[in-house]
Structure formats: structure tokens, C-alpha cells
Design an enzyme around this catalytic site. Structure first.
Site, PDB file in Angstrom:
ATOM      1  N   GLY A  18       0.822  -1.221   0.000  1.00 55.85           N
ATOM      2  CA  GLY A  18       0.000   0.000   0.000  1.00 55.85           C
ATOM      3  C   GLY A  18       0.844   1.254   0.000  1.00 55.85           C
ATOM      4  O   GLY A  18       2.016   1.240   0.309  1.00 55.85           O
ATOM      5  N   TYR A  19       0.241   2.398  -0.316  1.00 59.75           N
ATOM      6  CA  TYR A  19       0.967   3.690  -0.230  1.00 59.75           C
ATOM      7  C   TYR A  19       1.228   3.858   1.202  1.00 59.75           C
ATOM      8  O   TYR A  19       2.285   4.081   1.682  1.00 59.75           O
ATOM      9  CB  TYR A  19       0.070   4.820  -0.710  1.00 59.75           C
ATOM     10  CG  TYR A  19       0.458   6.202  -0.241  1.00 59.75           C
ATOM     11  CD1 TYR A  19      -0.300   6.881   0.713  1.00 59.75           C
ATOM     12  CD2 TYR A  19       1.554   6.845  -0.784  1.00 59.75           C
ATOM     13  CE1 TYR A  19       0.030   8.172   1.104  1.00 59.75           C
ATOM     14  CE2 TYR A  19       1.889   8.122  -0.392  1.00 59.75           C
ATOM     15  CZ  TYR A  19       1.126   8.783   0.551  1.00 59.75           C
ATOM     16  OH  TYR A  19       1.465  10.057   0.930  1.00 59.75           O
ATOM     17  N   SER A 175      -3.713   5.523  14.755  1.00 54.96           N
ATOM     18  CA  SER A 175      -4.212   6.693  14.028  1.00 54.96           C
ATOM     19  C   SER A 175      -4.612   7.806  14.980  1.00 54.96           C
ATOM     20  O   SER A 175      -5.042   7.548  16.107  1.00 54.96           O
ATOM     21  CB  SER A 175      -5.447   6.273  13.216  1.00 54.96           C
ATOM     22  OG  SER A 175      -6.187   7.409  12.827  1.00 54.96           O
ATOM     23  N   TYR A 199     -14.021   2.337  12.766  1.00 53.66           N
ATOM     24  CA  TYR A 199     -12.599   2.347  12.365  1.00 53.66           C
ATOM     25  C   TYR A 199     -11.739   2.829  13.526  1.00 53.66           C
ATOM     26  O   TYR A 199     -10.785   2.170  13.920  1.00 53.66           O
ATOM     27  CB  TYR A 199     -12.407   3.262  11.155  1.00 53.66           C
ATOM     28  CG  TYR A 199     -10.967   3.543  10.832  1.00 53.66           C
ATOM     29  CD1 TYR A 199     -10.399   4.781  11.149  1.00 53.66           C
ATOM     30  CD2 TYR A 199     -10.171   2.586  10.219  1.00 53.66           C
ATOM     31  CE1 TYR A 199      -9.075   5.040  10.853  1.00 53.66           C
ATOM     32  CE2 TYR A 199      -8.847   2.841   9.928  1.00 53.66           C
ATOM     33  CZ  TYR A 199      -8.302   4.075  10.250  1.00 53.66           C
ATOM     34  OH  TYR A 199      -6.992   4.340   9.969  1.00 53.66           O
ATOM     35  N   LYS A 203      -8.907   0.789  16.103  1.00 53.42           N
ATOM     36  CA  LYS A 203      -7.526   1.233  16.374  1.00 53.42           C
ATOM     37  C   LYS A 203      -7.276   1.243  17.891  1.00 53.42           C
ATOM     38  O   LYS A 203      -6.247   0.797  18.380  1.00 53.42           O
ATOM     39  CB  LYS A 203      -7.296   2.622  15.775  1.00 53.42           C
ATOM     40  CG  LYS A 203      -7.236   2.640  14.250  1.00 53.42           C
ATOM     41  CD  LYS A 203      -6.056   1.841  13.757  1.00 53.42           C
ATOM     42  CE  LYS A 203      -5.924   1.854  12.264  1.00 53.42           C
ATOM     43  NZ  LYS A 203      -4.788   1.011  11.805  1.00 53.42           N
ATOM     44  N   TYR A 227      -0.780   7.858  13.511  1.00 52.13           N
ATOM     45  CA  TYR A 227      -0.547   8.674  12.307  1.00 52.13           C
ATOM     46  C   TYR A 227      -1.435   9.898  12.313  1.00 52.13           C
ATOM     47  O   TYR A 227      -2.648   9.773  12.574  1.00 52.13           O
ATOM     48  CB  TYR A 227      -0.940   7.927  11.045  1.00 52.13           C
ATOM     49  CG  TYR A 227      -0.200   6.678  10.688  1.00 52.13           C
ATOM     50  CD1 TYR A 227      -0.576   5.988   9.543  1.00 52.13           C
ATOM     51  CD2 TYR A 227       0.841   6.159  11.439  1.00 52.13           C
ATOM     52  CE1 TYR A 227       0.064   4.824   9.150  1.00 52.13           C
ATOM     53  CE2 TYR A 227       1.487   5.007  11.076  1.00 52.13           C
ATOM     54  CZ  TYR A 227       1.090   4.330   9.927  1.00 52.13           C
ATOM     55  OH  TYR A 227       1.724   3.176   9.542  1.00 52.13           O
ATOM     56  N   PHE A 228      -0.866  11.032  11.948  1.00 53.59           N
ATOM     57  CA  PHE A 228      -1.722  12.176  11.631  1.00 53.59           C
ATOM     58  C   PHE A 228      -1.959  12.117  10.119  1.00 53.59           C
ATOM     59  O   PHE A 228      -2.380  11.037   9.645  1.00 53.59           O
ATOM     60  CB  PHE A 228      -1.093  13.448  12.221  1.00 53.59           C
ATOM     61  CG  PHE A 228      -1.426  13.528  13.697  1.00 53.59           C
ATOM     62  CD1 PHE A 228      -0.806  12.661  14.598  1.00 53.59           C
ATOM     63  CD2 PHE A 228      -2.393  14.383  14.169  1.00 53.59           C
ATOM     64  CE1 PHE A 228      -1.148  12.662  15.960  1.00 53.59           C
ATOM     65  CE2 PHE A 228      -2.738  14.407  15.536  1.00 53.59           C
ATOM     66  CZ  PHE A 228      -2.117  13.546  16.418  1.00 53.59           C
ATOM     67  N   ASN A 229      -1.701  13.169   9.367  1.00 49.40           N
ATOM     68  CA  ASN A 229      -2.100  13.081   7.950  1.00 49.40           C
ATOM     69  C   ASN A 229      -0.904  12.978   7.013  1.00 49.40           C
ATOM     70  O   ASN A 229      -0.318  14.016   6.671  1.00 49.40           O
ATOM     71  CB  ASN A 229      -2.978  14.287   7.587  1.00 49.40           C
ATOM     72  CG  ASN A 229      -4.343  14.173   8.224  1.00 49.40           C
ATOM     73  OD1 ASN A 229      -4.454  14.037   9.453  1.00 49.40           O
ATOM     74  ND2 ASN A 229      -5.390  14.192   7.417  1.00 49.40           N
ATOM     75  N   ASN A 249      -9.572  11.224   0.481  1.00 55.42           N
ATOM     76  CA  ASN A 249      -8.722  12.171   1.207  1.00 55.42           C
ATOM     77  C   ASN A 249      -8.451  13.412   0.352  1.00 55.42           C
ATOM     78  O   ASN A 249      -8.370  13.349  -0.874  1.00 55.42           O
ATOM     79  CB  ASN A 249      -7.395  11.503   1.589  1.00 55.42           C
ATOM     80  CG  ASN A 249      -7.596  10.379   2.594  1.00 55.42           C
ATOM     81  OD1 ASN A 249      -7.627   9.222   2.224  1.00 55.42           O
ATOM     82  ND2 ASN A 249      -7.763  10.728   3.863  1.00 55.42           N
TER      83      ASN A 249
HETATM   84  C1  WQD Z   1      -8.802  16.349   5.516  1.00 56.43           C
HETATM   85  C2  WQD Z   1      -9.694  17.564   5.602  1.00 56.43           C
HETATM   86  C3  WQD Z   1     -12.045  17.150   5.388  1.00 56.43           C
HETATM   87  C4  WQD Z   1     -12.044  15.907   1.227  1.00 56.43           C
HETATM   88  C5  WQD Z   1      -7.411  10.952   7.368  1.00 56.43           C
HETATM   89  C6  WQD Z   1      -7.677   9.503   7.158  1.00 56.43           C
HETATM   90  C7  WQD Z   1      -8.040   8.868   8.486  1.00 56.43           C
HETATM   91  C8  WQD Z   1      -6.923   9.099   9.478  1.00 56.43           C
HETATM   92  C9  WQD Z   1      -6.669  10.607   9.611  1.00 56.43           C
HETATM   93  C10 WQD Z   1      -5.371   7.215   9.457  1.00 56.43           C
HETATM   94  C11 WQD Z   1     -10.956  17.284   6.414  1.00 56.43           C
HETATM   95  C12 WQD Z   1     -11.534  18.024   4.235  1.00 56.43           C
HETATM   96  C13 WQD Z   1     -11.613  16.341   2.466  1.00 56.43           C
HETATM   97  C14 WQD Z   1     -12.907  16.725   0.453  1.00 56.43           C
HETATM   98  C15 WQD Z   1     -12.843  18.378   2.191  1.00 56.43           C
HETATM   99  N1  WQD Z   1      -5.721   8.446   9.083  1.00 56.43           N
HETATM  100  N2  WQD Z   1     -12.000  17.554   2.932  1.00 56.43           N
HETATM  101  N3  WQD Z   1     -13.268  17.942   0.966  1.00 56.43           N
HETATM  102  O1  WQD Z   1     -10.356  13.266   7.458  1.00 56.43           O
HETATM  103  O2  WQD Z   1      -8.148  13.965   8.434  1.00 56.43           O
HETATM  104  O3  WQD Z   1      -8.589  11.581   7.786  1.00 56.43           O
HETATM  105  O4  WQD Z   1      -6.376  11.107   8.295  1.00 56.43           O
HETATM  106  O5  WQD Z   1      -5.919   6.480  10.174  1.00 56.43           O
HETATM  107  O6  WQD Z   1      -8.229   7.497   8.258  1.00 56.43           O
HETATM  108  O7  WQD Z   1      -8.748   9.413   6.246  1.00 56.43           O
HETATM  109  O8  WQD Z   1      -8.258  13.360   6.029  1.00 56.43           O
HETATM  110  O9  WQD Z   1      -7.923  14.076   3.712  1.00 56.43           O
HETATM  111  O10 WQD Z   1     -10.114  12.964   4.320  1.00 56.43           O
HETATM  112  O11 WQD Z   1      -9.643  15.276   5.097  1.00 56.43           O
HETATM  113  O12 WQD Z   1     -13.204  19.465   2.620  1.00 56.43           O
HETATM  114  O13 WQD Z   1     -13.357  16.390  -0.688  1.00 56.43           O
HETATM  115  O14 WQD Z   1     -10.135  17.908   4.277  1.00 56.43           O
HETATM  116  O15 WQD Z   1     -13.288  17.640   5.871  1.00 56.43           O
HETATM  117  O16 WQD Z   1     -11.229  18.397   7.204  1.00 56.43           O
HETATM  118  P1  WQD Z   1      -8.891  13.121   7.497  1.00 56.43           P
HETATM  119  P2  WQD Z   1      -9.002  13.866   4.708  1.00 56.43           P
END
Ligand code: WQD
Length: 401
Positions: A18-19, A175, A199, A203, A227-229, A249
Site C-alpha cells: 500500500g501507499y 491513528s 474504524y 484502532k 498517524y496524523f495526515n 482524502n
Molecule cells: C482532511 C480535511 C475534510 C475531502 C485521514 C484519514 C483517516 C486518518 C486521519 C489514518 C478534512 C476536508 C476532504 C474533500 C474536504 N488516518 N475535505 N473535501 O479526514 O483527516 O482523515 O487522516 O488512520 O483514516 O482518512 O483526512 O484528507 O479525508 O480530510 O473538505 O473532498 O479535508 O473535511 O477536514 P482526514 P481527509
């Protein structure tokens, strides 16, 4: 395969192709482990949300970086023993451990996470076409049993098999989602865990399972990484994020929009009425290679020479945040990607997305202090590397979408 005579330590990476899946750094973790030329990677992956081609790319990339005087062992360290294997099938997992024998696998980096496992394929002629990309947080509310089976039951099974084969070291991919809506920002590891989605709850459960196991038997050493982002890609553009269908994402979606893979070129911004500087959600983005390096530091911490654990401690378990400690809003991310891609993003503000919280920004000081973890790469670098990957691989690893 690195045998017992090899100086390389065999490390099993679950979800290796995976990535980071759509969000997990597996292939980048494999790359970082190989770069040390101390580990031999064994990858198991069910390829539900990853592409085996990623591992070939990683291996080629590692080989391309070997010095001219590389030894046979150095070359061995760039080869990956890859198995298509489903963690929910204990016999498949046991067969991999059996091949290496008792004590043959030094440690496990457990990254595989259930997501996109049930997404129906819209075009059966193309193995990679899915109707839409789900997000783990949202998807898990629709298919909780899949998540509990794949994330919790499969993790218990993996730990049992590890014990059977005298493998007592594990780095676990957790996470920031475990924090739910944290009371203080930036978030320290001492924050009580409380998730709002199946989910996130899986975790938390697996973190507790591993902690309890370490508490029951001091042979075990374990680190959970929250993990953060993660964002970006290896600067070569050889490996990167390859979500199936429409990315859930933000950053991969912006990359797909700029490269023309997303038809409706208007971004939906999920609300701007949050208590944040510009009203949009704030997240802690870190370069995927910095995140992957955090795994190497955590794995090294499980070794006999590590001073991370107090030898007199009752158990050898720790959890760390992996983030930059710098929050960026959705609109700041859009602006950063506009600069990196030159694409004129249009967006509309819509309603809040279920499961979103206002701010997830890490306090990374514990990992910095105890692991020596740093996340020095800035947002401009993340966006530049992501765009470089996307332009070089407009269709990711797949031949068709
Ligand atoms: C980021 C921001 C959305 C899409 C991810 C993983 C999660 C966890 C934490 C590992 C949010 C906004 C997004 C769009 C938007 N990682 N957004 N329009 O939600 O922080 O979660 O990191 O476990 O599993 O998914 O990341 O990239 O989905 O969203 O406005 O079309 O962008 O509301 O605020 P998120 P994300």
C-alpha cells in the site's frame, strides 16, 4: 529469503504494497527499511487496496540507490519476499512464518487496515475500477463487521501466530482518529482515547490488545504509532499514493483534479463553520517519508540496544504521535496545491462531513524526545512531491481506471 546465517533481520510488513493503502505508508516504510540495508522485508498483502506493482517499484528504487561497491547482502536487502495473503486467514499467515521457522522473523510492522474491502467493481474487465472511494472512518460505519474482522480479529490472529513462532516485536499502525474530538490542541499522547467510528474504535482496541499482551509477558516489545495526515510521495515519483476510484482524502483528490482524473473539477469543502482560523478543518500533514522514517525509529527501539524502554519497566509498550505539530486548514492546503500544480481550483462550501473534527494537530514532542523522530519536510515539499508522482503516474500503478 534471508536465512539465519544472514546478518539481515527479517521484518514482516503487513499491507506492504500500500501507499499507505490510500492513507498508509506501507510501500514507503518498505523503502525506508531497505535503505538501512539491515533489514530483509517480507510483505504480506491481500491487494484489496494496494497494487503489487508498488513493491516492484520499491525494490527497483532501492536497487537504484545501492552504491557501486554494494555487497551481496546489500543486494539481498533490496529484494522483497512478497506474499499475497489475507490476514483474516490464519493458515495463510502461518505459512509465511513457517517458511522462516521459529525465531526466523525478527519483528513485524503491522500496517494493513481494512478499507475499500467491499467496494464493488464497476468494470470487471479492469481489476482496478471501483464505483467510488470510501473513507475508512465513513466506510466503517457502513460495514463495521468487516472492520472488526479485518482490523481486530486479524490482529489477534497475527499476534497469536507471532507468539507461536517466537516473534515478539511489533510496530503497530494506529491513528490520530483514536483521539476523537481532543480537548486540547496540540494533542499529547496522554489524551484519553475516544473514537466516534468503528474504524477509530478498532484502532483503540488493537492498541489495548497489544498493551495488555506486553503487560502479560515481558518478552514482548511494542510501539503503536498514531498517524496524523501523511502526504506527498518519494521525490523520485516512483512510488506514491494510488487510491482506487475517487479519493476520499483531500490531497490525493486535489492531485487527481489537477491531473484530470476527476470529472467535476469543483472541490466540495466540507464546511467553514468550525472554530478554526478560517472556519475549515485543521489537520497535521507530514511527509509520508518522514512518517515512514518514524517506523524505522520505532522498530529500532524494539531492539536489544535500545534505551527507549526502561529495563526495569513492568512492560515494554509505548504509543507515539507521528505528526509535524503544525496544523493546516483545508483552504491552506488548496492554496498550497494551487501553487504546486498551477491548477485553478474551484471550490464550494457544503455541509460538514460525518466524522470530521475541527482540529487534529499533534504534539510530537514525545516521539522527538524518545525516538529522535523529526518531520522536517514542509508543505511545499509534500505538494511538490505529490504532484511529481501524479504527473509521472497519471493512472497510478494501474493500467486502467
Ligand atoms: C482532511 C480535511 C475534510 C475531502 C485521514 C484519514 C483517516 C486518518 C486521519 C489514518 C478534512 C476536508 C476532504 C474533500 C474536504 N488516518 N475535505 N473535501 O479526514 O483527516 O482523515 O487522516 O488512520 O483514516 O482518512 O483526512 O484528507 O479525508 O480530510 O473538505 O473532498 O479535508 O473535511 O477536514 P482526514 P481527509
Amino acid at each position: 529469503m534471508a536465512t539465519h546465517t544472514s546478518p539481515l533481520k527479517n521484518v514482516l510488513v503487513t499491507g506492504g504494497a500500500g501507499y499507505i493503502g490510500a492513507i498508509l505508508p506501507c510501500s514507503h516504510v518498505v523503502y525506508v527499511l531497505q535503505k538501512t540495508r539491515q533489514y530483509k522485508v517480507i510483505s504480506i498483502d491481500n491487494n484489496h487496496n494496494s497494487n503489487p506493482a508498488a513493491l516492484d517499484r520499491v525494490s527497483q528504487l532501492s536497487k537504484s540507490e545501492l552504491p557501486a561497491d554494494a555487497t551481496e547482502i546489500d543486494i539481498q536487502s533490496t529484494e522483497i519476499d512478497s506474499h499475497k495473503c489475507d490476514l483474516t486467514q490464519p493458515d495463510q499467515v502461518r505459512a509465511v512464518f513457517e517458511a522462516y521457522g521459529k525465531g526466523g522473523i525478527w519483528g513485524v510492522v503491522h500496517i494493513a487496515v481494512s478499507s475499500l474491502s467491499h467496494v464493488p467493481k464497476t468494470n470487471t474487465s479492469c481489476p482496478f475500477s471501483f464505483s467510488k472511494a470510501y473513507k475508512a472512518v465513513g466506510e466503517s460505519s457502513e460495514i463495521p463487521l468487516t472492520y472488526y474482522a479485518n482490523n481486530v480479529a486479524a490482529s489477534v490472529s497475527l499476534l497469536q501466530i507471532m507468539a507461536e513462532y517466537d516473534c515478539h516485536r511489533i510496530v503497530y499502525s494506529s491513528s490520530a482518529t483514536v483521539y476523537g474530538t481532543p480537548p486540547i490542541i496540540p494533542i499529547p499522547e496522554t489524551t484519553q482515547m475516544h473514537a466516534y467510528s468503528p474504524y477509530g474504535r478498532t484502532k483503540i482496541m488493537v492498541e489495548h490488545i497489544i498493551e495488555d499482551l506486553c503487560h502479560s509477558d515481558r518478552k514482548w516489545r511494542a510501539v503503536s504509532l498514531r498517524y496524523f495526515n501523511p502526504a506527498g510521495a518519494h521525490p523520485s515519483g516512483q512510488i506514491g499514493e494510488d487510491p482506487r476510484g475517487r479519493p476520499g482524502n483531500l490531497l490525493p483528490l486535489l492531485a487527481h483534479m489537477a491531473v484530470g482524473r476527476v470529472k467535476d473539477a469543483t472541490l466540495k469543502v466540507f464546511a467553514n463553520d468550525y472554530p478554526t482560523p478560517d472556519g475549515t478543518c485543521v489537520r497535521d500533514y507530514l511527509h509520508v517519508l518522514d512518517l515512514a522514517s518514524g517506523h524505522l525509529l520505532a522498530l529500532n527501539a524494539l531492539g536489544p540496544d535500545s534505551n527507549v524502554f526502561d529495563p526495569e519497566a513492568t512492560d515494554f509498550y509505548k504509543a507515539y504521535n507521528l505528526g509535524k505539530g503544525k496544523g493546516m486548514s483545508v483552504l491552506q492546503i488548496v492554496e498550497a496545491m494551487r501553487k504546486a500544480t498551477g491548477f485553478d481550483y474551484k471550490y464550494e462550501i457544503v455541509g460538514r462531513r460525518r466524522g470530521d473534527v475541527p482540529d487534529l494537530t499533534a504534539d510530537p514532542s514525545l516521539a522527538q524526545k524518545e525516538l529522535g523522530f523529526t518531520a522536517p519536510q514542509d508543505l511545499e515539499t509534500m505538494c511538490r512531491d505529490l504532484w511529481n508522482w501524479q504527473t509521472k503516474n497519471p493512472f497510478g500503478y494501474g493500467e486502467c481506471y
